[in-house]
Enzyme design. Structure first.
Site, mmCIF file in Angstrom:
data_model
loop_
_atom_site.group_PDB
_atom_site.id
_atom_site.type_symbol
_atom_site.label_atom_id
_atom_site.label_comp_id
_atom_site.label_asym_id
_atom_site.label_seq_id
_atom_site.Cartn_x
_atom_site.Cartn_y
_atom_site.Cartn_z
ATOM 1 C CE LYS A 36 17.400 -30.694 -27.361
ATOM 2 N NZ LYS A 36 18.186 -31.209 -28.549
ATOM 3 C CB SER A 39 15.353 -33.660 -30.115
ATOM 4 O OG SER A 39 16.717 -33.191 -29.916
ATOM 5 C CB SER A 49 18.575 -32.605 -32.245
ATOM 6 O OG SER A 49 17.934 -33.828 -32.178
#
Lengths: 573, 536
Positions: B119, B194, B218
């Site tokens: 990420k 996210s 997330s």
């Protein structure tokens, strides 16, 4: 001209402490915050002047002069001797309320929250890493030495050490603060509620709290006419070598009443912190910084007046002078029926006055909250006990002991305990058998004189405490005269050597054999027939002449008592 | 180039059978499911462990595996937009290094040659790390996050950086400053967020596993939206060093994988104390694989009553009900449990997260790195202009709210009160565990993946979607999101298992047992395959 801040940043930054062999491209240069961008990189001149110049020498002298005066020892200190009539008048009408905030850089090898070195370096932005540069994702890890030094400083100031303490974030935006918050302690400081006693008056100044925090980066304001000040500068350079160096902040109660008390408080604090190894506490280098909060109110009233903050005080002399100036200034304002403005002022050494630095527009909101990156700090009871055991004898304790144990005057006790090195030297010579009073006299007298002339410290003295004891015993046992010792002291201090061996080698022992002395004296009488007949004619004052001549003839080695006796015998024959 | 990671299972029939009968699953059916596991699988549905073995034994190579993932990215990512950056050359040289090590007889480690994406709010040395924010556009970190470094040290090949909501602030990946990631099951829907890029990349075989971060859900929510397994470890189990902080007391790094077994393998490598993060736990790391085997008999699970309330989509609650039935059939004792404070957690969470964020993101000021406004007149204008241009709307909203919550006079009413709610919730949960429960069960989200833009302009609605995931963050607990079904419109559904603090291995054991009995984690997003086919 409108000032402008434009990007000049070297984005690729690599830390030396990280894995791999990446280069530190920001290293060795300033991070520049440019007011007017001219497209150039920082000049080599800029690189050279990382450490802003400080004009300390005259202040330091003034400081030393002051400290000597205020060390009047006998308790009879001439505090008010320099007090101007204006200040006296102000003090009659108004009561000053003064509190001190001291920032002290801790003597650790590495920074507070990362592994960067704290060693002063000339090249900007070399002792830096992602943590102290506030790079994305970097986390603070508390240096345990910081906690130890802070706790010990707290102990030395008689504070309660918190077994549970916590770090907080203090939020404010400034270019010298890489994370735009400072990691400090707000609600739960490591130490609270201590005090410091002023030697001159015995007055106790309360210590409100002592907490740990980190230093900011150094800003250097550049450009035509800037002269190192923000005003009129076109751009600023930032050096992050200082960013993250550990500090303790020590806040006093508003117990201080005038400039000289403030200076004495500062000096005693400095002495204590040097004793316990917290810091070298050099004001010139900024490892000890003094801020003063001062307000005055009409005597007999209880409401506090408007507070003024004094900053950038580079010596204790400045602390004293700026406070005394400020008392008078504020008194004049109140006398005129005006109001004191809440502001930060600075001491202008040349003009001998305080000047406005910035006016506070309301209280700042630092939005403190607990630092989530650092778990609450819990110090084990055993650790605290161990640290307490490590505590050295403090200056005030030494002063008392020297007076009680060695019958020294308070003045001598004060001088000998002024710094750890001198105190240790003194104690070591007593340990080696020296008479305390004589050792004290030699250390404060001839030894200090020689060192001062050569501009060196006691650390470089070649006369060891053991040899000082040896020398004193030679005098005590009548083996050498005090004069011989005084003649030898320069050599002993600068070159060293064992006094008894030197005395043997150079045959410097006192001559106390009456027969040998008789020979010398007889020869002196024989060589001075005029003086002899004058003496015989009743000029008895000439006896002294013969004593002097005889001692000189013995090369200073003749025992004065024997010489006296022999002379009397021969002259009055 | 040939695609080793072609599609997955042939068992969709059996899954739809589960769905058509949302009641008890018979032992017989479970056996039937298990028997399917014996059929040979493609590399994407094989456990990473097995693939590593075949790399070690030189049946295949790291380079071949990487080529597969890269060509998959080339084919699929234009439709999904999971990646923000892929450094092909760097990945290839990492893979070559692994292959060379194996050729020399050296073991590169338990993740030898496995392509893993990261990420983009996790620091990667020499690789751009932007947190999907303009303020870090072009920023390249000087160091690897500890989690990334440990993956590399175990032989993993770092493939690229995946999209996210800017600084992790969002639940749909729509708040990325750079691109809009799409749900591979339905390209008109969000992948969740996210960690939406990581979830979509794993779901489509564009990598074998990915790292995400989880501050309020997330990792778990996008995992459930994309039909994969997402694990949020206990707070402190994995070092946060190198995680671009959003809310420091809630942030965790964790794996998004095809299975709990894979997640356990990544956890084994990443977990443990770290000298660079003093919030990383020093408690010893268990051998995760040792906990995986065995059934669930003797374990007691509590289904959180409040999480199956009326606002939860019926298809979701049915799927979760089915999942609990499977757990029962595996020997677990399943009951209901009540968490009265659940209704307050969202408000508390947002106060705490925003407050911490308001300080954490203060460092993005344009002075030392990142975007700086060029024509500011003084330093405060420079800050204001750089940050106004650099941050997106959602980030600004959260920073302003957080700044407000911490202001003098409001601290007690907001931040302190939120911390009290947090403590009360933690106490609730502690009580449940103390009463003998080994894990709590909830849906991951109240709905399956929603349409792009559907909640974009209703931040409050977006926030409420996090109710079930937030408690694990507020209390620092390990939690896994496991695929447990599909809606009639073919969207994956996930359920969540929350474990006791620092009992990450128990949570993964439950996940593994469930996945041994079911095939939902091997579901394939057909929509993206279809559009790839169309575009070809």
């Amino acid at each position: 001209m409108a000032r402008q801040v434009v990007a000049f940043v070297n984005p690729a930054f690599v830390s030396p402490f990280l894995r791999g062999t990446s280069s530190l491209s920001a290293a060795g240069s300033f991070i520049v915050s440019r007011h007017i961008y001219d497209g150039t990189t920082p000049s080599s001149a800029a690189r050279r002047c990382v450490h802003m110049s400080t004009t300390q020498a005259p202040q330091k002298k003034a400081n030393q002069g002051r400290s000597k005066k205020s060390r009047g020892g006998s308790g009879k200190r001439e505090k008010k001797s320099s007090t101007s009539p204006g200040l006296l008048r102000a003090l009659q009408t108004y009561e000053p309320i003064i509190g001190m905030e001291m920032h002290v850089q801790l003597a650790t090898k590495t920074k507070a929250y990362c592994n960067c070195s704290t060693k002063p370096v000339r090249t900007p932005n070399t002792n830096i890493c992602p943590v102290c540069m506030g790079h994305p994702g970097a986390l603070p890890v508390v240096n345990s030495k910081v906690v130890e030094l802070a706790a010990k400083a707290g102990m030395a100031l008689g504070c309660t050490i918190a077994q549970y303490s916590r770090f907080d974030r203090k939020n404010y935006y400034y270019v010298d603060t890489p994370k735009n918050y400072q990691i400090t302690q707000d609600m739960n400081p490591i130490a609270q509620k201590g005090s410091l006693q002023l030697a001159s008056s015995g007055k106790k100044v309360g210590i409100t709290r002592l907490h740990m925090e980190e230093d900011s980066a150094k800003m250097q304001h550049e450009g035509a006419g800037a002269a190192g000040r923000l005003t009129d500068s076109t751009h600023s350079l930032v050096d992050f070598n200082r960013s993250g160096i550990p500090l303790i902040e020590i806040v006093s109660e508003p117990d201080i009443s005038n400039g000289s008390e403030a200076a004495e408080y500062g000096q005693e604090l400095q002495r204590i912190l040097r004793y316990v190894g917290t810091s070298d506490c050099n004001m010139q280098d900024g490892s000890l910084r003094c801020d003063v909060n001062i307000s005055i109110r009409p005597r007999g009233t209880t409401n506090f007046g408007t507070k003024v903050e004094l900053k950038n005080l580079n010596s204790f002399a400045s602390v004293q002078k700026s406070i005394d100036f400020e008392i008078e200034r504020q008194a004049n304002i109140l006398d005129d029926g005006d109001a004191v403005q809440m502001e930060t002022r600075t001491w202008d050494e040349k003009a001998n006055e305080t000047k406005t630095m910035r006016v506070k527009e309301g209280a700042s909101d630092y939005r403190y909250f607990p630092e989530p990156d650092i778990p609450p700090l819990q110090i084990a009871r055993e650790t605290l006990e161990k640290w307490r055991k490590d505590m050295p004898e403090l200056p005030s304790q030494k002063r008392e002991r020297y007076q009680a144990e060695f019958s020294l005057s308070s003045y001598d006790a004060f001088l000998l305990s002024d710094d750890v090195t001198t105190a240790q030297y003194f104690e070591d010579s007593i340990e080696a058998g020296a008479d305390p009073k004589q050792a004290a006299n030699w250390i404060m007298g001839d030894i200090t004189k020689v060192l001062k002339n050569e501009k060196i410290g006691l650390r470089l003295c070649k006369l060891t405490p053991k040899n000082l004891a040896n020398m004193i015993s030679l005098i005590d046992n009548g083996i050498i005269s005090g004069k011989i010792a005084k003649d030898l002291i320069q050599e002993l201090v600068l070159k060293g050597g064992v006094p008894s061996e030197i005395v043997d080698e150079r045959d410097l022992k006192l001559i106390s054999d009456p027969e040998v002395i008789r020979e010398i004296v007889a020869k002196v009488i024989e060589e001075n027939p005029k003086e002899l007949s004058a003496y015989k004619d009743g000029k008895s004052r000439l006896f002294g002449f013969f004593v002097g001549k005889s001692l000189a003839a013995s090369g200073g080695k003749g025992d004065p008592v024997t010489t006296n006796n022999v002379l009397k015998e021969l002259l009055d024959d | 180039m040939s695609m080793p990671i072609t599609c997955f299972v042939t068992s969709t029939n059996s899954i739809s059978r589960f769905l058509s009968r949302p009641s008890l699953i018979s032992r017989q059916k479970l056996r039937c499911c298990r028997s399917l596991r014996t059929t040979p699988r493609s590399s994407a549905s094989r456990p990473i462990n097995e693939i590593v073995q075949s790399i070690r034994s030189r049946e295949t190579s790291a380079s071949r595996l990487l080529d597969g993932a890269l060509s998959r990215i080339e084919e699929i990512d234009p439709h999904v937009n999971a990646y923000l950056s892929v450094d092909v050359e760097d990945a290839q040289s990492q893979a070559r290094r692994i292959d060379e090590q194996i050729a020399r007889g050296k073991d590169p480690g338990p993740l030898a040659g496995i392509p893993i994406s990261i990420k983009d709010n996790i620091s990667t040395k020499g690789q751009p790390t932007t947190a999907a924010s303009r303020i870090l556009d072009g920023f390249t970190p000087a160091y690897n996050a500890t989690a990334v470094q440990r993956l590399i040290d175990s032989g993993a090949v770092i493939l690229g950086k995946t999209n996210l909501d800017e600084f992790g602030m969002g639940g749909s990946t729509e708040y990325s400053a750079f691109t809009e990631t799409r749900n591979p099951w339905d390209l008109s829907r969000v992948p969740g967020g996210s960690s939406g890029g990581s979830a979509a990349a794993v779901a489509t075989g564009m990598c074998m596993a990915a790292l995400g971060t989880d501050t309020g859900g997330s990792i778990r929510q996008p995992a459930s939206f994309c039909g994969i397994t997402g694990f949020k470890p206990s707070y402190g189990r994995i070092s946060r060093h190198g995680l671009l902080a959003y809310a420091s007391s809630l942030d965790t790094i964790g794996p998004l994988c095809r299975s709990a077994e894979d997640a356990a393998l990544l956890m084994q490598v990443m977990a443990g104390a770290d000298g660079m993060d003093s919030t990383a736990s020093k408690s010893p790391v268990p051998t995760f694989s040792a906990y995986l085997e065995g059934d669930l008999s003797g374990l007691r699970f509590g289904v959180v009553e409040e999480s199956l309330a009326s606002e939860v989509d019926t298809e979701v609650s049915n799927a979760v009900q089915n999942a609990t039935d499977v757990l029962k059939s595996l020997g677990a004792d399943v009951q209901t449990v009540s968490l009265p404070f659940l209704s307050h957690v969202t408000a508390a969470y947002y106060v705490i997260a925003y407050s911490e964020a308001s300080a954490n993101l203060a460092r993005y000021d344009g002075v030392r790195y990142g975007t700086r406004a060029v024509d500011a007149q003084n330093s405060s204008d420079m800050y204001a202009q750089s940050r106004a241009a650099g941050f997106g709307g959602e980030v600004k909203r959260r920073l302003m709210a957080g700044t407000y919550a911490l202001s003098s006079g409001y601290y007690d009413a907001y931040y302190l009160k939120a911390q009290r709610v947090r403590a009360a919730l933690t106490n609730d949960i502690k009580k449940a565990f103390a009463a003998g429960f080994d894990a709590l069960i909830t849906p991951v989200a109240a709905t399956p993946a929603f349409k792009l833009g559907e909640k974009l302009h209703d931040p409050v609605l977006m926030m409420l979607g996090d109710t079930f995931t937030i408690p694990a963050n507020l209390s620092g607990l390990p939690a896994v999101s496991l695929p447990c079904g599909k809606t009639e419109s073919n969207l994956p559904i996930g359920f969540q298992v929350i474990g006791e603090y620092m009992k990450d291995e128990v949570v993964l054991k439950i996940g593994h047992a469930y996945q041994q009995a079911t095939l939902y984690h091997e579901m394939v997003p057909r929509a993206v395959e279809a559009s790839v086919a169309l575009s070809v």
